[in-house]
Design an enzyme around this catalytic site. Structure first.
Site, short mmCIF file in Angstrom:
data_model
loop_
_atom_site.label_atom_id
_atom_site.label_comp_id
_atom_site.label_asym_id
_atom_site.label_seq_id
_atom_site.Cartn_x
_atom_site.Cartn_y
_atom_site.Cartn_z
N GLN A 1 -7.83 -4.65 3.88
CA GLN A 1 -8.31 -3.31 4.23
C GLN A 1 -9.18 -2.79 3.10
O GLN A 1 -9.02 -3.19 1.93
CB GLN A 1 -7.15 -2.35 4.51
CG GLN A 1 -6.44 -2.66 5.83
CD GLN A 1 -5.28 -1.73 6.11
OE1 GLN A 1 -4.54 -1.35 5.20
NE2 GLN A 1 -5.09 -1.39 7.37
N ASP B 1 -4.83 -4.41 0.64
CA ASP B 1 -5.72 -3.26 0.71
C ASP B 1 -6.43 -3.12 -0.64
O ASP B 1 -5.80 -2.82 -1.65
CB ASP B 1 -4.92 -2.00 1.04
CG ASP B 1 -5.81 -0.81 1.35
OD1 ASP B 1 -6.73 -0.54 0.56
OD2 ASP B 1 -5.56 -0.14 2.37
N GLU C 1 -10.27 1.12 6.77
CA GLU C 1 -9.29 2.20 6.78
C GLU C 1 -9.74 3.28 5.80
O GLU C 1 -9.15 3.47 4.74
CB GLU C 1 -7.90 1.66 6.41
CG GLU C 1 -6.80 2.69 6.68
CD GLU C 1 -5.43 2.22 6.20
OE1 GLU C 1 -4.45 2.47 6.92
OE2 GLU C 1 -5.34 1.62 5.12
N GLU D 1 2.57 -4.38 2.81
CA GLU D 1 1.40 -3.81 2.12
C GLU D 1 1.81 -3.06 0.86
O GLU D 1 2.53 -2.06 0.93
CB GLU D 1 0.65 -2.84 3.03
CG GLU D 1 -0.59 -2.26 2.36
CD GLU D 1 -1.30 -1.21 3.21
OE1 GLU D 1 -2.49 -0.97 2.97
OE2 GLU D 1 -0.66 -0.63 4.11
#
Length: 274
Positions: free
Chosen positions: A206, A178, A246, A143
């Site tokens: 995310q 993300d 998240e 990530e």
């Protein structure tokens, strides 16, 4: 509409951790993720998943000394033995929880060191983790994280992550995309979804509102539009992954805070979070 997973490390702070599984299920979530499972026995977590009809879609491998500020070990020379022990532990939990993805945090660039000096250690560690994970059908996720939230984090950009994938050369290593971090570091989020999702190397999304990491309908990103882009590209390329929620609920730990902030999800799917 994408499949949304509740991040139990951030959502439902009004409940004790083990009670968050039931809270997420009541709000219509079918999948959950969280940072770390290691404070709880695998059988306890598996029971919470089973009793609430939930799928574990993601968690993180051990990050080193989290309380002391460490954010992963993968890029750190001299910590290989500890890294491997952490991967072994993560894979034990993944098997017990039937979880197909483990995020391996890259770690912080030490003071006085350059990112390029750490690349070979990172690549070697992830290759080893990928080989071990492949034995039980688990994908390793990398990530990119913004350096405002985590200064000196080794991996920050989507293009950097995909370059590393090519060098690592393992098909079960994928990117954890993300959208919150991407917007802060580089922007152009919709075009990056269109660029990278068809490659088959994006394992998970995310989301959170930018800049305060609250609900996705708060802030500068148009998530309604971005979910449409994910749907469009997924239909074309066959992607069937999850989108992890998240974010920190704007109502914090107030009673009903997380559920009351799920208006964005109810507007997408009135049957969920009802």
């Amino acid at each position: 509409m994408p499949r949304f997973a509740a991040n139990l490390s951030m959502l439902y702070p009004e409940h004790d951790f083990l009670e968050r599984f039931a809270a997420a299920a009541r709000d219509g979530f079918q999948g959950v993720e969280y940072l770390f499972p290691y404070e709880h026995e695998p059988r306890e977590l598996a029971a919470r998943l089973r009793d609430n009809g939930l799928q574990q879609v993601l968690f993180n491998a051990p990050p080193g000394d989290w309380a002391g500020g460490e954010r992963g070990l993968a890029c750190l020379p001299g910590r290989e033995e500890e890294f491997r022990a952490g991967i072994a532990k993560a894979l034990q939990y993944a098997e017990a929880l039937s979880c197909p993805r483990v995020h391996v945090m890259a770690g912080l660039v030490p003071e006085g060191r350059e990112r390029a000096e750490l690349r070979s250690t990172y690549v070697s560690n992830i290759r080893w983790a990928a080989r071990e994970a492949a034995k039980q059908g688990v994908n390793v996720l990398l990530e990119p994280i913004n350096t405002r939230d985590i200064p000196r984090f080794f991996l920050n950009r989507q293009d950097h992550a995909h370059e590393l994938l090519a060098e690592i050369g393992a098909l079960n290593v994928q990117v954890q995309f993300d959208l919150y971090h991407c917007q802060i570091v580089e922007g152009d989020v919709a075009m990056k979804i269109r660029q990278y999702l068809p490659t088959g190397r994006v394992g998970h999304f995310q989301i959170a509102g930018v800049p305060q990491r609250h609900e996705p309908d708060l802030g500068e990103l148009n998530y309604g539009y971005l979910f449409g882009v994910i749907d469009e590209v997924s239909a074309a390329c066959g992607w069937q992954g999850w989108v992890g929620c998240e974010y920190r609920p704007a109502r914090g730990a107030q009673a009903g805070g997380t559920s009351e902030g799920l208006g964005w999800l109810r507007r997408l799917n009135p049957a969920a979070a009802s």
